[in-house]
Design an enzyme around this catalytic site. Structure first.
Site, PDB file in Angstrom:
ATOM      1  N   ARG A  59       0.803  -1.158   0.114  1.00 15.03           N
ATOM      2  CA  ARG A  59      -0.180  -0.136   0.008  1.00 15.03           C
ATOM      3  C   ARG A  59       1.003   1.193   0.118  1.00 15.03           C
ATOM      4  NH1 ARG A  59      -2.598  -3.595   3.048  1.00 15.03           N
ATOM      5  NH2 ARG A  59      -1.568  -2.998   4.969  1.00 15.03           N
ATOM      6  N   GLU A  96       4.505  -9.854  15.827  1.00 14.71           N
ATOM      7  CA  GLU A  96       4.071 -10.691  16.829  1.00 14.71           C
ATOM      8  C   GLU A  96       4.333 -12.201  16.619  1.00 14.71           C
ATOM      9  OE1 GLU A  96      -0.032  -9.597  17.581  1.00 14.71           O
ATOM     10  OE2 GLU A  96      -0.169 -10.775  19.574  1.00 14.71           O
TER      11      GLU A  96
HETATM   12  P1  AMP Z   1       3.668  -1.969  11.991  1.00 16.71           P
HETATM   13  O1  AMP Z   1       5.129  -2.431  11.713  1.00 16.71           O
HETATM   14  O2  AMP Z   1       3.071  -2.600  13.292  1.00 16.71           O
HETATM   15  O3  AMP Z   1       3.852  -0.527  12.347  1.00 16.71           O
HETATM   16  O4  AMP Z   1       2.646  -2.081  10.776  1.00 16.71           O
HETATM   17  C1  AMP Z   1       2.828  -1.205   9.747  1.00 16.71           C
HETATM   18  C2  AMP Z   1       2.469  -2.067   8.435  1.00 16.71           C
HETATM   19  O5  AMP Z   1       1.351  -2.906   8.560  1.00 16.71           O
HETATM   20  C3  AMP Z   1       2.246  -0.932   7.404  1.00 16.71           C
HETATM   21  O6  AMP Z   1       2.825  -1.055   6.160  1.00 16.71           O
HETATM   22  C4  AMP Z   1       0.400  -0.891   7.267  1.00 16.71           C
HETATM   23  O7  AMP Z   1       0.112  -1.124   6.001  1.00 16.71           O
HETATM   24  C5  AMP Z   1       0.309  -2.326   7.967  1.00 16.71           C
HETATM   25  N1  AMP Z   1      -0.779  -2.066   9.105  1.00 16.71           N
HETATM   26  C6  AMP Z   1      -0.778  -2.234  10.568  1.00 16.71           C
HETATM   27  N2  AMP Z   1      -1.536  -2.174  11.111  1.00 16.71           N
HETATM   28  C7  AMP Z   1      -2.745  -1.721  10.154  1.00 16.71           C
HETATM   29  C8  AMP Z   1      -4.150  -1.245  10.409  1.00 16.71           C
HETATM   30  N3  AMP Z   1      -4.612  -1.222  11.685  1.00 16.71           N
HETATM   31  N4  AMP Z   1      -4.574  -0.899   9.120  1.00 16.71           N
HETATM   32  C9  AMP Z   1      -4.023  -0.865   8.183  1.00 16.71           C
HETATM   33  N5  AMP Z   1      -2.984  -1.487   7.835  1.00 16.71           N
HETATM   34  C10 AMP Z   1      -2.113  -1.759   9.028  1.00 16.71           C
END
Ligand code: AMP
Length: 172
Positions: A59, A96
């Protein structure tokens, strides 16, 4: 920004139970909203000498490429392992359950290039932190992280190792 907020669709329990997924496809499908989003993500970095915009698969690509166009910069993809055809550098990060990784082409950025990182959502910050490590490994000066949505309660911004974050919408 009100219109953008209304166009984000919350999908409970996707892709797994307990996660409220922020679906940005209605924003991408709306010509004016999409243009407003891209302009707002690029604007704070307009005078910062950015020469490359790095997007995180998948995305992140949809936002990073038009932001690069706005800034008169090039685009560089950060992809899941095995997708890039040329020689790559890899950076792993914790999920996780288990680990994941991002790759960049060895010649994706040049030493000292000023790079803006772009993604749709920051949650725990693990993905963005790995992207920053990867970009630095190939010599980038990571000037900032422009993101559409910040899930503030997960405190991801604290993991960015000094890279300034610019989030358009912040959810507590
Ligand atoms: P993180 O590594 O936990 O910050 O997760 C970020 C990545 O996961 C990004 O590339 C987002 O596209 C996706 N992501 C994580 N949580 C969400 C959410 N609640 N809604 C949409 N995309 C998410």
């Amino acid at each position: 920004m009100t219109q953008l907020e209304h166009l984000i669709r919350d999908i409970p329990d996707f892709p797994q139970e307990g996660v409220v997924f922020k679906d940005i496809t209605p924003v991408l499908a709306h010509p004016e909203a999409f243009a407003e989003l891209v302009a707002a993500m690029a604007e704070p970095f307009a005078d910062q000498g950015i020469t490359k915009v790095a997007g995180i698969e998948a995305r992140g690509f949809t936002l990073a490429t038009p932001v690069a166009g706005k800034l008169g910069a090039g685009f560089v993809p950060l992809r899941k392992p095995g997708k890039l055809p040329y020689e790559t550098v890899k950076e792993e990060y914790q999920l996780e359950y288990g680990t994941d990784a991002l790759e960049i082409h060895v010649d994706g950025v040049e030493e000292g290039e000023r790079v803006l990182l772009v993604d749709d959502v920051i949650a725990t910050g693990g993905t963005a932190a790995a992207a920053i490590r990867l970009l630095r490994e190939v010599g980038a000066d990571v000037v900032g992280f422009s993101v559409f949505i910040e899930l503030v309660f997960l405190n991801g911004a604290s993991k960015l190792d000094g890279v300034p974050i610019h989030a358009l919408l912040r959810y507590d």
